[in-house]
Design an enzyme around this catalytic site. Structure first.
Site, PDB file in Angstrom:
ATOM      1  N   LEU A   8      34.418  19.453  52.168  1.00 18.14           N
ATOM      2  CA  LEU A   8      35.843  19.785  52.001  1.00 18.14           C
ATOM      3  C   LEU A   8      36.284  19.511  50.571  1.00 18.14           C
ATOM      4  O   LEU A   8      37.349  18.948  50.313  1.00 18.14           O
ATOM      5  CB  LEU A   8      36.676  18.967  53.008  1.00 18.14           C
ATOM      6  N   GLY A   9      35.426  19.912  49.629  1.00 19.64           N
ATOM      7  CA  GLY A   9      35.761  19.734  48.215  1.00 19.64           C
ATOM      8  C   GLY A   9      36.718  20.821  47.742  1.00 19.64           C
ATOM      9  O   GLY A   9      37.496  21.375  48.512  1.00 19.64           O
ATOM     10  N   ASP A  30      33.800  15.656  55.917  1.00 20.30           N
ATOM     11  CA  ASP A  30      33.467  15.355  54.527  1.00 20.30           C
ATOM     12  C   ASP A  30      33.227  13.845  54.428  1.00 20.30           C
ATOM     13  O   ASP A  30      33.824  13.073  55.194  1.00 20.30           O
ATOM     14  CB  ASP A  30      34.621  15.775  53.595  1.00 20.30           C
ATOM     15  N   LYS A 166      25.534  37.369  45.409  1.00 20.13           N
ATOM     16  CA  LYS A 166      26.412  36.413  44.729  1.00 20.13           C
ATOM     17  C   LYS A 166      25.779  35.945  43.417  1.00 20.13           C
ATOM     18  O   LYS A 166      26.465  35.763  42.413  1.00 20.13           O
ATOM     19  CB  LYS A 166      26.688  35.214  45.642  1.00 20.13           C
ATOM     20  N   HIS A 169      26.260  38.629  40.971  1.00 17.41           N
ATOM     21  CA  HIS A 169      27.692  38.569  40.626  1.00 17.41           C
ATOM     22  C   HIS A 169      27.918  37.522  39.536  1.00 17.41           C
ATOM     23  O   HIS A 169      28.597  37.777  38.541  1.00 17.41           O
ATOM     24  CB  HIS A 169      28.483  38.229  41.899  1.00 17.41           C
ATOM     25  N   ASN A 170      27.331  36.365  39.698  1.00 13.11           N
ATOM     26  CA  ASN A 170      27.546  35.316  38.697  1.00 13.11           C
ATOM     27  C   ASN A 170      26.845  35.643  37.388  1.00 13.11           C
ATOM     28  O   ASN A 170      27.361  35.329  36.308  1.00 13.11           O
ATOM     29  CB  ASN A 170      27.037  33.975  39.233  1.00 13.11           C
ATOM     30  N   GLU A 173      29.094  37.868  35.689  1.00 12.97           N
ATOM     31  CA  GLU A 173      30.209  37.029  35.213  1.00 12.97           C
ATOM     32  C   GLU A 173      29.874  36.376  33.868  1.00 12.97           C
ATOM     33  O   GLU A 173      30.716  36.330  32.970  1.00 12.97           O
ATOM     34  CB  GLU A 173      30.449  35.979  36.298  1.00 12.97           C
ATOM     35  N   TYR A 174      28.651  35.887  33.726  1.00  7.49           N
ATOM     36  CA  TYR A 174      28.230  35.323  32.439  1.00  7.49           C
ATOM     37  C   TYR A 174      28.381  36.371  31.329  1.00  7.49           C
ATOM     38  O   TYR A 174      28.864  36.079  30.243  1.00  7.49           O
ATOM     39  CB  TYR A 174      26.759  34.916  32.486  1.00  7.49           C
TER      40      TYR A 174
END
Lengths: 293, 293, 293, 293
Positions: A8-9, A30, A166, A169-170, A173-174
């Protein structure tokens, strides 16, 4: 619908809120007693209807391994585990096999949206069996952004495909961030341009480069118009590295994203051993002076 | 044969020595009274037999411009000026035209070899008219290394071709140095490798990567085996930039040499505006912490 | 001294010749009956004095695995296996452990020199225990080039270090070749330069870029002065990929070598999916025409 | 307000429509009789109230030069010329000086938005005198997108600053497209991912990589889901080159945008001379086979 949520961060906490707002019942666990709903994973499992659905939203690597292992031991045949963290796609196959030994199902989900997901919804990239994904659609629909489902959700393929998409995707993003950043540096350097922050702001509508990242760049420049308050030090959390590794493994040329990754490595160096070598060589052949360390 | 030589610095001074050792008479002029043979350019010109040959060995740009202009004014029709400095090839056409107005001939020469040229001879890349180059062969033969002429000398084409080939030579040099440097950094970083300097030394014979630059790297590591005494700060003198500019102008992909150039730019930055931007963006979307400047 | 040598291909066959010329007794085994000395590995083992020394010179990966496994089963405690192939350094630890279970020792050797090694000697990069390396010095001295031992041989560190240094050597090799290649393309493109092959030839003496690779480039241009007879198609055998992977794993910026690797990937593509995407995007926003496939 | 508009192509034609829709009177001139409002530039000038405002929207380079020259000859002191084309910023200073000799004012405007500008409005980046820019605000307000003025318009600095910011905008655009393209290629290559087009579509909401270019990529994939109908051939219109040239001139590292530019150069090559050289070198040292052309 009622699911368990472990972790639950920054991400998991907001996801719990968004899920509940959409009418999904969530029991969260958590290690931090201030945010957890239950005091143990056993308690979480006991609270869920069968077949149980447990979403793990914890750091990739050892912690995800530990959570998957614990769930494998404590859940029952027919239950379902979702890894929504940033695991490398190669982990998914392993986790799925580990859980399958106990008859526990596995779905991997790449989740994008960062701290804005609570408000905007999360982009979801999913890997796994079709039937399992179908079963989870109420959860995915609660998490994804408003609008047509296919604009914020994809079932990309079998186990691992969610994290793979994903990961890419990242990697993208870079590259996107690096492109804006290189443009920013050139504009900052050029005296002819008097209003760099205003130029970025003016790109928000009508231009080809408008994007959410551009909007965030404008926000950053609104707070600190030449970024003088921060250092050019950039961490990387693994997905850029994995993307370039996959490019290499698949013989895909990836010069711009690789350049973005290397720029981050450089940003964290106090001095460059490579450039020491170049300086030493120039000194050797041309007598060019070197700077003493 | 008797020629004039303007500029008696690190390069010109050694060249005078090498020329004289080969029996070429040289009258040298330099602003530095300790090394010059004559006190003025007029005196130098007066000392030479006609048609006069004057080799300019001065920094590219304004100083070369000034020397060419002065020689154009003071020499006579039929005389010959050589620009052996690191001028951009685009200057050659201009200088040749300027001198041609007075009937003065022009030859451009790219000279490689650095501080080792006195001993080893200089690699020479020449642009100009065939007859002029023929006339200068005794000078070129005196300067070039021992061995077959064509292994240390080329008449590459008309005016500008000498400096063009030298420019590309230097661009390649950037790439070669960067390759060794990147390998050095990886070896230095890896604990498994106990003897980095010894590894470079062991590459000197029999391997695919053996080269003169490798020998110089070994020399540098003999003096300072982890290069801890110098900073990773690397200047660039123009020819790498021109090479990449020419690549762009001619639509030639040049990723490795361009990367080498950019690495030098980075080596001179205290902080990177671009990486500030990336750090700011990561903070905006993911709440990732930034380092305060 | 008498050793076994498994694998008598382009490399192993020449190494046998060089070893024998230096007075080392060699029993060679190869599946090819035309080159082998013995008909089985058992026969090879039976021929060797104890403790036996067997040098494996076979393709990395499955074949090396199979040879190491077979040797582990057939050799005795105290015997010694050398892997002189192009194995990834991570394999060495595994092979050493596998052999150690039977008391068999292991040394890894990176061998550089290609088809020229027979004549010039081979550059040797060695990983393993000091005592084992000492024992093998007569073999290494026979294989390495004439001249000081440390200019063609290094004991770089423990198991894996030999192949690691060889891997980086090959990564550097990629960068060096790419640098010459980019320069070649620019010179070829520029009409001003009339003698590209002559320019490369003229760099062989005195210049900063002189090297063995340059000499080979001159040889290639002597045979085909504009390389019009061959295609720009370049394979890669793994070590360049591993070098960049190691750079990523160790956060070492490696832009030039990575660019060299990506250039090879591109060279093997009939069409680029990435550039299709860029073409499609330009068409979408600007109405720029696309080429139909 | 009433302005002249020279050049009624893909951009200019739409701009006329948008301006008129906003109540700006426009007299347009084009060599194409089907779209022009007047038959000569003289007629256009005669139609305008004084001080006249003439917007040139023609291809950069010779055609813009010709138009500016003609306007300089035909306009009167106090009139104002706008260059809204894609001129290099270095041209602006020259054009401004040329016009200033006749007392004619000059403003440069970078216009972004492509074929979508008619509907969405155009992002405008302006360079010039503050008073001149003020005077033109009704025109700019008509062209720019709906919403806050500063999100689609910037007065970035003096003469040239508008085109400079637009040039950097386009450089960034190269980098953004390359990042999506590299990600696309990796996803296409990986069998694990079953729905590449769906993955791009799913990135449109909630994710970090959402952008207008992403929306266009989705459009392109809707039409041709693996881009099999088009070739990976990409032109470049100059601004990417200028951006990298400016990076070099200002010692700004620009690895990702430069990589994007080089990828375009490569996309247009039938074969790569550089990779021929690498293939030739590998053949020389290792006997690796080459493909015959």
């Amino acid at each position: 619908m009622h699911i368990g949520l472990i972790g639950l961060g920054k991400m998991g906490g907001n996801m719990r809120t968004r899920l509940r707002a959409a009418g999904i019942e969530v029991t969260g666990y958590d290690r931090n007693p201030e945010v957890t709903d239950v005091t143990t994973v056993d308690e979480l499992i006991a609270a869920l209807p069968t077949p149980r659905i447990v979403w793990a939203m914890v750091p990739a690597g050892e912690i995800t391994d530990a959570v998957v292992t614990e769930l494998g031991e404590k859940l029952s045949a027919g239950d379902l585990v979702i890894d929504g963290g940033n695991s490398r796609f190669t982990e998914d196959e392993r986790h799925a096999a580990q859980l399958a030994e106990r008859g526990v199902r596995f779905v991997d989900v790449g989740v994008s949206g960062g701290i804005w997901g609570l408000e905007n919804g999360y982009g979801l990239m999913v890997g796994g069996e079709r039937a399992d994904v179908e079963e989870l659609m109420p959860v995915f629909d609660a998490l994804r952004p408003e609008g047509p489902r296919e604009e914020g959700f994809v079932h990309a393929g079998p186990t691992g495909a969610g994290h793979y998409v994903k990961m890419v995707h990242n990697g993208i993003e870079y590259g996107l961030m690096q492109a804006y950043a290189e443009g920013f540096e050139l504009l900052e350097r050029k005296e002819l341009v008097h209003d760099v922050a205003g130029s970025f702001k003016a790109w928000q509508r009508g231009t080809v480069v408008r994007s959410w990242l551009l909007d965030l760049m404008v926000r950053a420049l609104d707070e600190d118009d030449d970024l003088s308050e921060i250092e050019g030090y950039v961490d990387d959390s693994g997905e850029g590295r994995w993307t370039v590794e996959e490019a290499i493994a698949n013989a895909v040329p990836m010069p711009a994203i690789a350049a973005s990754l290397f720029a981050r490595f450089e940003s964290r160096q106090d001095d460059s051993p490579a450039m020491k070598a170049v300086a030493a060589l120039r000194n050797q052949f041309g007598g060019h002076s070197v700077k003493k360390a």
